[in-house]
Motif scaffolding. Structure first.
Motif, PDB file in Angstrom:
ATOM      1  N   ARG A   1       0.792  -1.230   0.000  1.00  0.00           N
ATOM      2  CA  ARG A   1       0.000   0.000   0.000  1.00  0.00           C
ATOM      3  C   ARG A   1       0.821   1.274   0.000  1.00  0.00           C
ATOM      4  O   ARG A   1       0.306   2.355  -0.264  1.00  0.00           O
ATOM      5  CB  ARG A   1      -0.989  -0.011   1.159  1.00  0.00           C
ATOM      6  CG  ARG A   1      -0.338   0.187   2.507  1.00  0.00           C
ATOM      7  CD  ARG A   1      -1.253  -0.213   3.613  1.00  0.00           C
ATOM      8  NE  ARG A   1      -0.439  -0.947   4.566  1.00  0.00           N
ATOM      9  CZ  ARG A   1      -0.621  -0.951   5.872  1.00  0.00           C
ATOM     10  NH1 ARG A   1      -1.630  -0.332   6.400  1.00  0.00           N
ATOM     11  NH2 ARG A   1       0.186  -1.607   6.662  1.00  0.00           N
ATOM     12  N   SER A   2       2.118   1.178   0.295  1.00  0.00           N
ATOM     13  CA  SER A   2       2.946   2.390   0.232  1.00  0.00           C
ATOM     14  C   SER A   2       4.396   1.998  -0.010  1.00  0.00           C
ATOM     15  O   SER A   2       4.781   0.836   0.192  1.00  0.00           O
ATOM     16  CB  SER A   2       2.844   3.171   1.551  1.00  0.00           C
ATOM     17  OG  SER A   2       3.453   2.433   2.589  1.00  0.00           O
ATOM     18  N   VAL A   3       5.175   2.983  -0.437  1.00  0.00           N
ATOM     19  CA  VAL A   3       6.593   2.716  -0.680  1.00  0.00           C
ATOM     20  C   VAL A   3       7.276   2.361   0.635  1.00  0.00           C
ATOM     21  O   VAL A   3       8.132   1.480   0.691  1.00  0.00           O
ATOM     22  CB  VAL A   3       7.260   3.941  -1.344  1.00  0.00           C
ATOM     23  CG1 VAL A   3       8.778   3.786  -1.383  1.00  0.00           C
ATOM     24  CG2 VAL A   3       6.715   4.136  -2.757  1.00  0.00           C
TER      25      VAL A   3
ATOM     26  N   ARG B   1      -1.194   7.393  -5.226  1.00  0.00           N
ATOM     27  CA  ARG B   1      -1.641   6.345  -6.149  1.00  0.00           C
ATOM     28  C   ARG B   1      -0.919   5.025  -5.917  1.00  0.00           C
ATOM     29  O   ARG B   1      -1.173   4.057  -6.648  1.00  0.00           O
ATOM     30  CB  ARG B   1      -1.396   6.796  -7.608  1.00  0.00           C
ATOM     31  CG  ARG B   1      -1.972   8.163  -7.949  1.00  0.00           C
ATOM     32  CD  ARG B   1      -3.486   8.089  -8.082  1.00  0.00           C
ATOM     33  NE  ARG B   1      -3.866   7.285  -9.230  1.00  0.00           N
ATOM     34  CZ  ARG B   1      -3.919   7.761 -10.487  1.00  0.00           C
ATOM     35  NH1 ARG B   1      -3.605   9.009 -10.728  1.00  0.00           N
ATOM     36  NH2 ARG B   1      -4.304   6.993 -11.484  1.00  0.00           N
ATOM     37  N   VAL B   2      -0.020   4.998  -4.938  1.00  0.00           N
ATOM     38  CA  VAL B   2       0.786   3.781  -4.731  1.00  0.00           C
ATOM     39  C   VAL B   2      -0.095   2.594  -4.339  1.00  0.00           C
ATOM     40  O   VAL B   2       0.052   1.492  -4.864  1.00  0.00           O
ATOM     41  CB  VAL B   2       1.881   4.005  -3.651  1.00  0.00           C
ATOM     42  CG1 VAL B   2       2.606   2.699  -3.334  1.00  0.00           C
ATOM     43  CG2 VAL B   2       2.875   5.037  -4.130  1.00  0.00           C
ATOM     44  N   ALA B   3      -1.050   2.841  -3.428  1.00  0.00           N
ATOM     45  CA  ALA B   3      -1.916   1.751  -2.967  1.00  0.00           C
ATOM     46  C   ALA B   3      -2.682   1.157  -4.152  1.00  0.00           C
ATOM     47  O   ALA B   3      -2.829  -0.079  -4.266  1.00  0.00           O
ATOM     48  CB  ALA B   3      -2.888   2.258  -1.915  1.00  0.00           C
ATOM     49  N   GLU B   4      -3.143   2.034  -5.027  1.00  0.00           N
ATOM     50  CA  GLU B   4      -3.893   1.595  -6.211  1.00  0.00           C
ATOM     51  C   GLU B   4      -3.005   0.736  -7.122  1.00  0.00           C
ATOM     52  O   GLU B   4      -3.413  -0.318  -7.606  1.00  0.00           O
ATOM     53  CB  GLU B   4      -4.323   2.859  -6.949  1.00  0.00           C
ATOM     54  CG  GLU B   4      -5.454   2.712  -7.937  1.00  0.00           C
ATOM     55  CD  GLU B   4      -5.695   4.072  -8.599  1.00  0.00           C
ATOM     56  OE1 GLU B   4      -5.581   4.133  -9.824  1.00  0.00           O
ATOM     57  OE2 GLU B   4      -5.944   5.066  -7.872  1.00  0.00           O
ATOM     58  N   GLU B   5      -1.770   1.224  -7.319  1.00  0.00           N
ATOM     59  CA  GLU B   5      -0.825   0.484  -8.163  1.00  0.00           C
ATOM     60  C   GLU B   5      -0.475  -0.862  -7.513  1.00  0.00           C
ATOM     61  O   GLU B   5      -0.380  -1.879  -8.197  1.00  0.00           O
ATOM     62  CB  GLU B   5       0.442   1.333  -8.385  1.00  0.00           C
ATOM     63  CG  GLU B   5       1.458   0.736  -9.354  1.00  0.00           C
ATOM     64  CD  GLU B   5       0.977   0.692 -10.800  1.00  0.00           C
ATOM     65  OE1 GLU B   5      -0.067   1.307 -11.109  1.00  0.00           O
ATOM     66  OE2 GLU B   5       1.636   0.013 -11.621  1.00  0.00           O
ATOM     67  N   GLY B   6      -0.314  -0.838  -6.183  1.00  0.00           N
ATOM     68  CA  GLY B   6      -0.008  -2.073  -5.463  1.00  0.00           C
ATOM     69  C   GLY B   6      -1.116  -3.099  -5.635  1.00  0.00           C
ATOM     70  O   GLY B   6      -0.862  -4.286  -5.845  1.00  0.00           O
ATOM     71  N   ALA B   7      -2.351  -2.633  -5.566  1.00  0.00           N
ATOM     72  CA  ALA B   7      -3.502  -3.527  -5.743  1.00  0.00           C
ATOM     73  C   ALA B   7      -3.548  -4.045  -7.180  1.00  0.00           C
ATOM     74  O   ALA B   7      -3.879  -5.216  -7.416  1.00  0.00           O
ATOM     75  CB  ALA B   7      -4.794  -2.782  -5.404  1.00  0.00           C
ATOM     76  N   ARG B   8      -3.180  -3.173  -8.136  1.00  0.00           N
ATOM     77  CA  ARG B   8      -3.175  -3.595  -9.544  1.00  0.00           C
ATOM     78  C   ARG B   8      -2.135  -4.689  -9.760  1.00  0.00           C
ATOM     79  O   ARG B   8      -2.396  -5.695 -10.434  1.00  0.00           O
ATOM     80  CB  ARG B   8      -2.901  -2.389 -10.450  1.00  0.00           C
ATOM     81  CG  ARG B   8      -3.130  -2.684 -11.934  1.00  0.00           C
ATOM     82  CD  ARG B   8      -2.982  -1.452 -12.818  1.00  0.00           C
ATOM     83  NE  ARG B   8      -3.940  -0.413 -12.456  1.00  0.00           N
ATOM     84  CZ  ARG B   8      -3.599   0.853 -12.136  1.00  0.00           C
ATOM     85  NH1 ARG B   8      -2.340   1.227 -12.144  1.00  0.00           N
ATOM     86  NH2 ARG B   8      -4.523   1.730 -11.818  1.00  0.00           N
TER      87      ARG B   8
END
Lengths: 201, 321
Positions: B226-228, B258-265
């Motif tokens: 969810r985060s760097v 947008r990191v959490a979104e990218e992580g979920a993707r």
């Protein structure tokens, strides 16, 4: 990483480690036979002799292997890397925390004992040694001489004699994943079709 | 007379379905409410949920109590049991207790060393290793005997799980180590976080060569970062987690919000990719404290709400017992 740079582990094998070839040569020299069996029985009859013998074993094995005198030696099937020098004392292989560089998770300055064991066993054409199941340590035996135990056959059931991944022990031939009903007599996942893996043998 | 297990996870796997499991970490406190809240988030989305056992060697509510809370909240628990804190007497005793309470899935692991936890001076027990405990548990269930040989009446009923890290050295031994666990008694396995799908595929091909996918259900571990900061923490502090350069670049390449979104993707992509690998029987969502993200990841991966698999499926399946 946690704060401190890990207290040194108490007992470590001397560097460089005994060469695997030499270790396996030693294995042949020390293999149980009638002479050793009688010798061990004789030594055990005299408490002083027994203490002396045990102390000598410790003197030899501590620097060579980082031996802790658990009294039930696994070295012959672990590439002569002692599993009791693993901080978790794992007898059946490495844990999941080994670093990408092969370092121990608990003592990062040390290489994982099982990475060392695997390399050493494989280098001598014996990777199958690591595929045996080791029974739990008997904690009553700490401080005993493993050699005396070994020569008198008390260590015969420390691990399974079979490579547990050998085809003979697999539950049926692989078929397409999830395709057919298993053949009659074929086990569920996890079942081993052999008496070899009896808990007490 | 065959004993019919009520493990829905087992029923799903035995029926050849794609299983989904997730993870709940019990709270540091004497209340089951946090477990209940997390169970509410996950119910319907997963077949069963791991309840961790003092993970990272940090003291939490016990996994058996947490499992009971999940069970009472209508979510099937997978009780994690580590070998770190209990000797063979306590391990066998807790296995009996769990079975008596209706906990049908038990996941056996070595456990993190106390050094990594909040009580670094604790005595590391490790009386048994995970393989020896699996062996003991299978013997208890199938032979009805304790390690001592004394008989159990009745024996425990449990679906036995294990863990494996496909990415840790020695690379040549990781599939074989799973083989030892399967020989000892593991019926399903959950892997460490999979970010590097090709490396996972390489391990799976070794698993195939040993025929292990036929004897054990393999669930790939997947997680949404969810985060760097969370990524860096995992890479540096969680033993055995490997995050490839590619994943790191993608997460660092998006703005902070947008990191959490990218992580979920990324997690959803990994799920879709591992599903294509023959022999993968399911996924295990490692939440890392982010249970709320699980439904989103699953639906993005095309795994919607679960239909119910009843115990009847077990009775009719020859894998059942």
């Amino acid at each position: 990483m946690p704060k401190e740079a890990a207290e040194p582990h108490p007992i470590r094998p001397a560097r460089p480690r005994l060469a695997p070839r030499t270790a396996y040569l030693l294995q042949r020299v020390l293999a149980p036979n009638a002479f050793y069996r009688r010798l061990a029985a004789a030594v055990e009859r005299f408490p002083v002799l027994r203490r002396l013998f045990t102390a000598t074993e410790k003197r030899a094995k501590e620097p060579l292997f980082g031996c802790r005198m658990c009294g039930q030696c696994a070295l012959p099937v672990t590439g002569y890397a002692c599993p009791m020098s693993c901080p978790k004392e794992l007898r059946n292989g490495p844990c999941g925390g080994v670093g990408a560089d092969g370092s121990c998770e608990v003592h990062p300055e040390m290489r994982c004992v099982w990475v060392v064991a695997y390399e050493r066993a494989a280098s001598q054409g014996r990777p199958g040694d690591l595929r045996r199941l080791h029974r739990p340590v008997d904690h009553r035996r700490w401080g005993e001489s493993a050699w005396l135990n070994y020569w008198q056959g008390r260590e015969d059931t420390l691990w399974t004699t079979e490579d547990v991944l050998s085809p003979a022990l697999r539950a049926g031939e692989p078929s397409a994943a999830g395709a057919d009903e298993p053949a009659p007599g074929e086990g569920e996942p996890g079942e081993v079709q052999t008496g070899e893996l009896q808990w007490n043998s | 007379m065959e004993l019919v297990s009520t493990s829905a996870l087992r029923a799903r796997l035995a029926a050849g379905g794609f299983a989904v499991t997730a993870e709940i970490s019990p709270p540091r406190g004497a209340s089951g409410d946090p477990v209940r809240r997390k169970a509410d988030l996950l119910r319907g989305w997963v077949d069963a949920v791991n309840v961790t056992d003092n993970q990272g060697a940090h003291v939490r509510l016990s996994s058996m109590a947490g499992s009971m809370v999940a069970l009472s909240a209508g979510l099937e628990p997978i009780m994690q049991m580590t070998c770190r804190d209990r000797n063979r007497i306590a391990l066998q005793s807790d296995l009996l207790g769990a079975s008596a309470l209706g906990i049908r899935n038990v996941l056996v692991m070595t456990g993190d060393h106390p050094k990594f936890g909040d009580h670094p001076g604790a005595k590391p027990v490790f009386d048994l290793d995970s393989i020896q405990f699996l062996w003991a548990a299978r013997t208890m269930r199938d032979e009805g005997t304790l390690m001592s040989g004394r008989t159990l009446n009745p024996p425990p009923d449990c679906f036995l799980g294990a863990v494996e890290n496909p990415f840790a050295p020695p690379a040549g031994f990781r599939a074989e180590r799973l083989g030892k666990k399967v020989a000892a008694g593991a019926q399903f396995v959950q892997t460490q976080f999979v970010f590097d799908v090709p490396a996972f595929g390489e391990w799976m091909s070794q698993v195939h060569d040993l025929g292990l996918h036929e004897r054990c259900h393999i669930l790939a571990g997947v997680g949404a970062i969810r985060s760097v900061r969370a990524m860096e923490f995992m890479a540096d502090n969680v033993p055995g987690v490997y995050i490839p350069e590619e994943t790191s670049r993608r997460l660092r390449g998006v703005p902070g919000d947008r990191v959490a979104e990218e992580g979920a993707r990324i997690a959803a992509e990994v799920i879709q990719q591992v599903r294509e690998i023959p022999g993968v029987a399911g996924v295990h969502l490692l939440a890392a404290g982010n249970e709320a993200a699980v439904p989103g990841v699953l639906s993005a991966a095309g795994l919607g709400l679960r239909d119910t698999v009843t115990g009847d499926a077990v009775a009719g399946d020859s894998h059942g017992r």
